[in-house]
Structures are given as structure tokens and as C-alpha cells.
Design an enzyme around this catalytic site. Sequence first.
Site, mmCIF file in Angstrom:
data_model
loop_
_atom_site.group_PDB
_atom_site.id
_atom_site.type_symbol
_atom_site.label_atom_id
_atom_site.label_comp_id
_atom_site.label_asym_id
_atom_site.label_seq_id
_atom_site.Cartn_x
_atom_site.Cartn_y
_atom_site.Cartn_z
ATOM 1 N N ARG A 234 30.559 -38.139 49.025
ATOM 2 C CA ARG A 234 31.048 -39.270 49.815
ATOM 3 C C ARG A 234 32.406 -39.693 49.261
ATOM 4 N NH1 ARG A 234 28.207 -37.933 53.229
ATOM 5 N NH2 ARG A 234 26.527 -39.027 54.283
ATOM 6 N N GLU A 263 37.988 -41.904 55.592
ATOM 7 C CA GLU A 263 37.863 -40.812 56.563
ATOM 8 C C GLU A 263 37.487 -41.270 57.966
ATOM 9 O OE1 GLU A 263 34.709 -38.460 54.616
ATOM 10 O OE2 GLU A 263 33.476 -38.854 56.378
ATOM 11 N N HIS A 295 35.115 -33.182 56.349
ATOM 12 C CA HIS A 295 33.663 -33.392 56.373
ATOM 13 C C HIS A 295 32.964 -32.264 57.145
ATOM 14 C CE1 HIS A 295 30.737 -36.852 55.468
ATOM 15 N NE2 HIS A 295 30.046 -35.748 55.609
HETATM 16 P P1 NAD Z 1 19.376 -35.711 47.282
HETATM 17 O O1 NAD Z 1 18.805 -37.055 47.550
HETATM 18 O O2 NAD Z 1 18.493 -34.511 47.410
HETATM 19 O O3 NAD Z 1 20.020 -35.669 45.834
HETATM 20 C C1 NAD Z 1 20.818 -36.687 45.315
HETATM 21 C C2 NAD Z 1 20.635 -36.646 43.814
HETATM 22 O O4 NAD Z 1 21.553 -37.588 43.238
HETATM 23 C C3 NAD Z 1 19.233 -37.044 43.356
HETATM 24 O O5 NAD Z 1 18.726 -36.095 42.434
HETATM 25 C C4 NAD Z 1 19.435 -38.411 42.688
HETATM 26 O O6 NAD Z 1 18.540 -38.640 41.613
HETATM 27 C C5 NAD Z 1 20.865 -38.272 42.210
HETATM 28 N N1 NAD Z 1 21.534 -39.534 41.959
HETATM 29 C C6 NAD Z 1 21.398 -40.714 42.607
HETATM 30 N N2 NAD Z 1 22.238 -41.627 42.093
HETATM 31 C C7 NAD Z 1 22.911 -41.000 41.099
HETATM 32 C C8 NAD Z 1 23.904 -41.406 40.184
HETATM 33 N N3 NAD Z 1 24.379 -42.656 40.200
HETATM 34 N N4 NAD Z 1 24.367 -40.507 39.308
HETATM 35 C C9 NAD Z 1 23.888 -39.230 39.274
HETATM 36 N N5 NAD Z 1 22.946 -38.796 40.113
HETATM 37 C C10 NAD Z 1 22.460 -39.671 40.999
HETATM 38 O O7 NAD Z 1 20.630 -35.587 48.252
HETATM 39 P P2 NAD Z 1 21.369 -34.259 48.721
HETATM 40 O O8 NAD Z 1 20.749 -33.763 49.970
HETATM 41 O O9 NAD Z 1 21.514 -33.351 47.579
HETATM 42 O O10 NAD Z 1 22.794 -34.865 49.139
HETATM 43 C C11 NAD Z 1 23.685 -35.389 48.187
HETATM 44 C C12 NAD Z 1 24.806 -36.106 48.888
HETATM 45 O O11 NAD Z 1 25.608 -35.133 49.591
HETATM 46 C C13 NAD Z 1 24.370 -37.073 49.997
HETATM 47 O O12 NAD Z 1 24.068 -38.348 49.482
HETATM 48 C C14 NAD Z 1 25.562 -37.122 50.894
HETATM 49 O O13 NAD Z 1 26.393 -38.184 50.483
HETATM 50 C C15 NAD Z 1 26.278 -35.795 50.642
HETATM 51 N N6 NAD Z 1 26.297 -34.903 51.806
HETATM 52 C C16 NAD Z 1 27.492 -34.461 52.265
HETATM 53 C C17 NAD Z 1 27.531 -33.599 53.346
HETATM 54 C C18 NAD Z 1 28.835 -33.049 53.867
HETATM 55 O O14 NAD Z 1 28.857 -32.467 54.965
HETATM 56 N N7 NAD Z 1 29.925 -33.170 53.147
HETATM 57 C C19 NAD Z 1 26.337 -33.210 53.984
HETATM 58 C C20 NAD Z 1 25.132 -33.671 53.465
HETATM 59 C C21 NAD Z 1 25.113 -34.530 52.382
#
Ligand code: NAD
Length: 332
Positions: A234, A263, A295
Amino acid sequence: MKMFFFSAKPYDKVFFDRYNKDTGIEIEYLDTHLGPHIVNVVEDAVAVCVFVNDKVTADVIAQLAAKGVKIIALRCAGFNNVDLNAAKAHGIRVCRVPAYSPEAVAEHAVAMLLTLNRKTHKAYNRVREQNFSLNGLLGFNLHGKMVGVIGTGKIGKAFCKIMLGFGCTVVAYDIYEDADLKLLGVTYVTQQEVMQKSDVISLHCPLTADNHYLINKDTLALMKEGVTLINTSRGGLVCTADIIDALKQHKVGHLGIDVYEQEEKLFFRDLSQDIIEDDMIQRLMSFPNVLVTAHQAFFTNEALSQIAQITLGSIASLIKGQEPEDLATLLV
Ligand code: NAD
């Protein structure tokens, strides 16, 4: 049964129409973002479907509730743009797509990294102009490098596995440690150690109230000279002004961003005929060692199929008064 579908793009319609066969949901596609200015268009709807840059604030939710909306369906994983407490207070159910091909995003992060470390974006343009010189294209191996991952959930985990396959040493920080990754050779360290030790840092944690501007001038100061940073998570995790300073000072050697803090005013649109008022994105795009994608990390055939199927499945269950099959899709 009507659903208003905000921020709709032609490809959304293709995938949602393909999988919307037996749900009884009539989809009204709108290309505008959801926000206070547009919420009054919602009429006779049971649900709204939103994406990453729709603003689903308490005010918007109160208006949706007054119009009888019962479901807010996020067709993405992140939910930092929805006021969940407000939804709960109004009895509105909120669902999302917690997992849709995490490999799509992880592979895009790797694609950005491999573009930057081998300068293939430069080489592509160069050979088209019949310039076959290698001057200025010197890269670096990933093999043997220290890769730091912040957030080892579904996407971070997929990213770690790819990096291990490249022969990198992988260190990670997460509030929960993943036992499988430890067995595979990932070492969990503090967030500060990830910043200090890594040659490459990739962000895969969600944006929360606690980690806004996780990458700022203080954390950048901890990093190695010439560090490579990748953010597919993000935009709000990175302070753009501070990263521009760090790029000017050569502290950051390469930056790959698929997300950007401003964005919503830019991404998912063709602005090629417009004057861009955002000086920060223009400055970022002027660096030869910065790669910006808009994105698109999620944007694969596999991921869009799963997003449409899971979103429609959750809405269909909620309409019937049932919980979705996968409870992880439910936020409220
Ligand atoms: P997920 O929930 O499976 O994993 C997120 C991980 O981050 C978890 O293990 C959680 O414990 C950890 N976490 C939470 N807060 C934290 C912190 N302060 N410091 C360190 N770790 C922390 O989510 P995911 O499916 O792996 O997605 C991760 C992120 O990717 C989403 O939140 C989203 O913002 C982003 N995303 C981006 C796109 C894109 O197209 N660019 C698409 C999907 C998701």
C-alpha cells in the site's frame, strides 16, 4: 437484487459477467469511485462492490445504510479504505477476497526487482533504437544477497519462497512468525534488523494505523547504502517525500512501486492527454532507477477469475442469510 459496482473497468465487467450466472444479482457498473459525492446514485440495492481506492467512510456507510444496503463487498484483499466499525454499527456485512492468487502479487514484486537489478526496462528501449551497447546496463546478482521481507502472510510467503529459490538469504519481520517459512530457511528478526541488514527490502504487510509511513527518513537512515526497495502493498507505507530525498542522496539504489500514496488521483486511468499536477509522482518517474507500475500486481487472468468467483459467492451466501463458505472473507 441489485448491486452497484464502483470503479468499474472493462476487464471487471468481463470477469464478473462471466461468473455471475446463477446468483440472481443484477450488476450496475459505474466507472466512478465511491465517495460522499456519488453515494446518492445508489437506489434499490442490496450490495455495493468496491475496490482499493473507493472511500467507504463512516459518512458514506451511514448513507448506504439509510438506502437499505446490506452488504459492502471489497473485490480486493486490503480493507484500509473501509470504516469497519461504522459498518458494524449499521449492521452492514463487509466481505473481501482475502486470498486470490498471492503468487500474482509476489511474482510482480519479483518482476519489478528483476527489471531494476538488470535494467531490462532500459535495455528494451535501447535495442529498439539499434543501440546494442552495454554501457550503463551493469546489474547485480540476486543470488547470495540478503533479502528482507516485511509481512510474511500469503503474498510475503510466496515472495520469500521465490527469493529462496534464487539463492538469496531471506530475513523477515512479521507480528506472527510462519513455521513453514522457518523450516524453509527464512530467519525472523526485528523490523529494525530487516532494515539494517537487507540489500533488498520488499513490503508485504497491510497498511494499518500503526505502520503509516513505515519507510521514512528515520528508517531509511538505518538501511544499507544503495538498498533496493519494492512496495507492492500500500502506498501509505512509504513517505514519498523522504524516499525522493533518499534517491537523490543515492541511499536508495533502486525503487519499485506498484502502489503510491496519492494513487487514487492517478491510477487505473489513462491520463496521457492530461497535465499531471502531482509533482511527486513526476519526480519519482524521472529517476532512471525507479520503476512505477499502476497497481497492477494483482492483474492476472487467474487472480481476476478468483476475485470475481469469491466476491460473487460471498454476496450470494449473505443475500441468502448464510455465512460465506470461507469465513475468512467476512470482515464484519
Ligand atoms: P495477509 O493478511 O495474508 O498477510 C499480511 C501479513 O502482514 C500477515 O502475516 C500479518 O501478520 C502481517 N502484518 C500485519 N501488520 C504488520 C506489521 N505492522 N508489520 C509486519 N507485518 C505485519 O495479506 P496478503 O494477502 O499477503 O496481502 C498483503 C498486502 O498486499 C495487503 O494488505 C494489500 O495491502 C497488498 N496487496 C496488494 C496488491 C496489489 O495489486 N498491489 C494485491 C493484493 C494485496
